[in-house]
Design a protein around this motif. Sequence first.
Motif, PDB file in Angstrom:
ATOM      1  N   GLU A 206      32.325  19.466  69.130  1.00 16.28           N
ATOM      2  CA  GLU A 206      31.180  20.286  68.711  1.00 16.28           C
ATOM      3  C   GLU A 206      29.978  19.461  68.233  1.00 16.28           C
ATOM      4  O   GLU A 206      28.848  19.759  68.607  1.00 16.28           O
ATOM      5  CB  GLU A 206      31.594  21.308  67.647  1.00 16.28           C
ATOM      6  N   PRO A 207      30.162  18.414  67.400  1.00 16.31           N
ATOM      7  CA  PRO A 207      28.994  17.602  67.024  1.00 16.31           C
ATOM      8  C   PRO A 207      28.318  16.953  68.231  1.00 16.31           C
ATOM      9  O   PRO A 207      27.100  16.822  68.271  1.00 16.31           O
ATOM     10  CB  PRO A 207      29.569  16.555  66.070  1.00 16.31           C
ATOM     11  N   CYS A 208      29.127  16.570  69.228  1.00 17.08           N
ATOM     12  CA  CYS A 208      28.580  15.974  70.457  1.00 17.08           C
ATOM     13  C   CYS A 208      27.701  16.991  71.184  1.00 17.08           C
ATOM     14  O   CYS A 208      26.601  16.670  71.639  1.00 17.08           O
ATOM     15  CB  CYS A 208      29.700  15.534  71.392  1.00 17.08           C
ATOM     16  N   ARG A 209      28.214  18.194  71.314  1.00 16.78           N
ATOM     17  CA  ARG A 209      27.477  19.256  72.003  1.00 16.78           C
ATOM     18  C   ARG A 209      26.175  19.558  71.269  1.00 16.78           C
ATOM     19  O   ARG A 209      25.140  19.768  71.887  1.00 16.78           O
ATOM     20  CB  ARG A 209      28.334  20.515  72.096  1.00 16.78           C
ATOM     21  N   ALA A 210      26.235  19.573  69.947  1.00 11.55           N
ATOM     22  CA  ALA A 210      25.063  19.922  69.147  1.00 11.55           C
ATOM     23  C   ALA A 210      23.948  18.880  69.275  1.00 11.55           C
ATOM     24  O   ALA A 210      22.772  19.235  69.276  1.00 11.55           O
ATOM     25  CB  ALA A 210      25.458  20.102  67.685  1.00 11.55           C
ATOM     26  N   GLU A 211      24.303  17.599  69.392  1.00 12.64           N
ATOM     27  CA  GLU A 211      23.267  16.568  69.445  1.00 12.64           C
ATOM     28  C   GLU A 211      22.691  16.359  70.843  1.00 12.64           C
ATOM     29  O   GLU A 211      21.632  15.762  71.003  1.00 12.64           O
ATOM     30  CB  GLU A 211      23.776  15.241  68.880  1.00 12.64           C
TER      31      GLU A 211
END
Length: 171
Positions: A70-75
């Motif tokens: 999820e953090p990867c997708r968000a950035e």
Amino acid sequence: MSAARTSLLPYFRIAALLLPLGAAAAVVAAPLDEDPAQPVFETKDRRLKEALGQRGGQPVLVNFWAPWCEPCRAEMPSLQRFAERWRARGLTVLTVDVADRKGEGSRFLWDAGVTLPVLYDPDQALTRALGVRALPMTLVLDRQHRVVARAKGAINWDAKALDRQIDSLLR
């Protein structure tokens, strides 16, 4: 959960401090940890070696990510904007899709409107060789392809302070 996904899980940092969870999650700036210029970046991985060889004399930012992170997708959207902003200055952004089936990563990038170059590392050979134990992780390579900075966690690539830091690193 697949074996590829579970092998990285023990190494993940809890991203709660970097990235609030939820649909409206906003990536916050995480400072790059600057390294004194390391020796020329060497890799036996032919995919990365070829990608860097095509960018000889250019600084390169390498971002390790996965569509199930999820953090990867968000950035990713702000990383796309960062790459577009810095392209004219000669910086190339490469992404490495870790522990994933190629279709999932490609589908996510298409849906998100991200057009960054992607190297696929489903067996994590490249990721392990470079000591990446958390996602997302970013390496900044100077014009001689030496690691000059690294960051663990999601980053707000739109932050002006980050632009200043990258500018000073690549001078």
